[in-house]
Design an enzyme around this catalytic site. Sequence first.
Site, short mmCIF file in Angstrom:
data_model
loop_
_atom_site.label_atom_id
_atom_site.label_comp_id
_atom_site.label_asym_id
_atom_site.label_seq_id
_atom_site.Cartn_x
_atom_site.Cartn_y
_atom_site.Cartn_z
CB CYS A 62 0.53 -3.07 -3.98
SG CYS A 62 1.25 -2.55 -5.36
CB CYS A 65 3.56 -4.99 -5.34
SG CYS A 65 3.42 -3.38 -4.81
#
Length: 137
Positions: A62, A65
Amino acid sequence: MPPFKYYIYSILIISFIIAGNCKAYSQSAKVVSNLAVISDSSFQKSIKENQVLLADFYETYCGACRMQALIVDSISNDQKGKIKVIKVDVDKNKDLTSKMQVSSYPTILLYKNGKQVWRSEGIMPRYYIMEAIKNQN
């Protein structure tokens, strides 16, 4: 993705650069964080053992992230000895992720004395996370 979301993400990225939180962004994209990643049993134990705990739920691939990891690492370094900061890989801890009702990534949970007191989903600027931490002290 609606244009409004692009606008918000652009503002967040610019604010990260201005605040100096992107110093490690030029490093390899494989770097997620310098913090240890914990499992379900370690998570429950950490919540009980630490007065204030910040948990970052992330997914390995991600992009958001990875950006949030830079901020969380920075907070961990600045708050060393004051709060405990942990990371939870959602792909390796599906039961814990489900139990904590985490469905979007990154998600940050803040605990005080074993109880969840704050929650954030999506990229959160350092300022807001620090304000949430300060409100617990």
